[in-house]
Design a protein around this motif. Sequence first.
Motif, mmCIF file in Angstrom:
data_model
loop_
_atom_site.group_PDB
_atom_site.id
_atom_site.type_symbol
_atom_site.label_atom_id
_atom_site.label_comp_id
_atom_site.label_asym_id
_atom_site.label_seq_id
_atom_site.Cartn_x
_atom_site.Cartn_y
_atom_site.Cartn_z
ATOM 1 N N ALA A 99 0.834 -1.205 0.000
ATOM 2 C CA ALA A 99 0.000 0.000 0.000
ATOM 3 C C ALA A 99 0.870 1.257 0.000
ATOM 4 O O ALA A 99 0.566 2.222 -0.718
ATOM 5 C CB ALA A 99 -0.934 -0.005 1.205
ATOM 6 N N ASP A 100 1.950 1.239 0.777
ATOM 7 C CA ASP A 100 2.868 2.387 0.771
ATOM 8 C C ASP A 100 3.504 2.571 -0.601
ATOM 9 O O ASP A 100 3.597 3.697 -1.108
ATOM 10 C CB ASP A 100 3.958 2.208 1.829
ATOM 11 N N GLU A 122 2.306 1.622 -3.495
ATOM 12 C CA GLU A 122 1.269 2.097 -4.416
ATOM 13 C C GLU A 122 0.983 3.581 -4.202
ATOM 14 O O GLU A 122 0.778 4.332 -5.161
ATOM 15 C CB GLU A 122 -0.017 1.281 -4.254
ATOM 16 N N ARG A 123 0.977 4.015 -2.952
ATOM 17 C CA ARG A 123 0.724 5.426 -2.651
ATOM 18 C C ARG A 123 1.849 6.305 -3.197
ATOM 19 O O ARG A 123 1.604 7.335 -3.824
ATOM 20 C CB ARG A 123 0.568 5.627 -1.147
ATOM 21 N N GLY A 140 -4.148 5.594 -9.467
ATOM 22 C CA GLY A 140 -4.689 5.419 -8.130
ATOM 23 C C GLY A 140 -5.717 4.314 -8.014
ATOM 24 O O GLY A 140 -6.281 4.102 -6.938
ATOM 25 N N LEU A 154 -5.150 2.003 -5.255
ATOM 26 C CA LEU A 154 -5.368 2.611 -3.952
ATOM 27 C C LEU A 154 -6.850 2.819 -3.652
ATOM 28 O O LEU A 154 -7.326 2.527 -2.559
ATOM 29 C CB LEU A 154 -4.693 3.990 -3.888
#
Length: 73
Positions: free
Chosen positions: A52-53, A55-56, A66, A69
């Motif tokens: 997740a980090d 991807e962010r 996005g 996300l």
Amino acid sequence: MPATSLDTTDAIELAELLQFIADWLAADPARLAPSLLDHVGHPAYGLDALRADLERFTFLLGGSDGEDLFGQP
């Protein structure tokens, strides 16, 4: 906080690298999750949180829309 700028080409390359790492983490979680746990030392930060980090950061660099996300609209 001091301003930092990043050349567009460098941002694209960094986003591609982050996406590559996120894809690699998704490819073999059975082997990589225990390795990450050994490295981090606590189960609170696992593969899902790391992905997740990544991807962010990829999104913030303009390397994705996005969807990973936020899901589809």
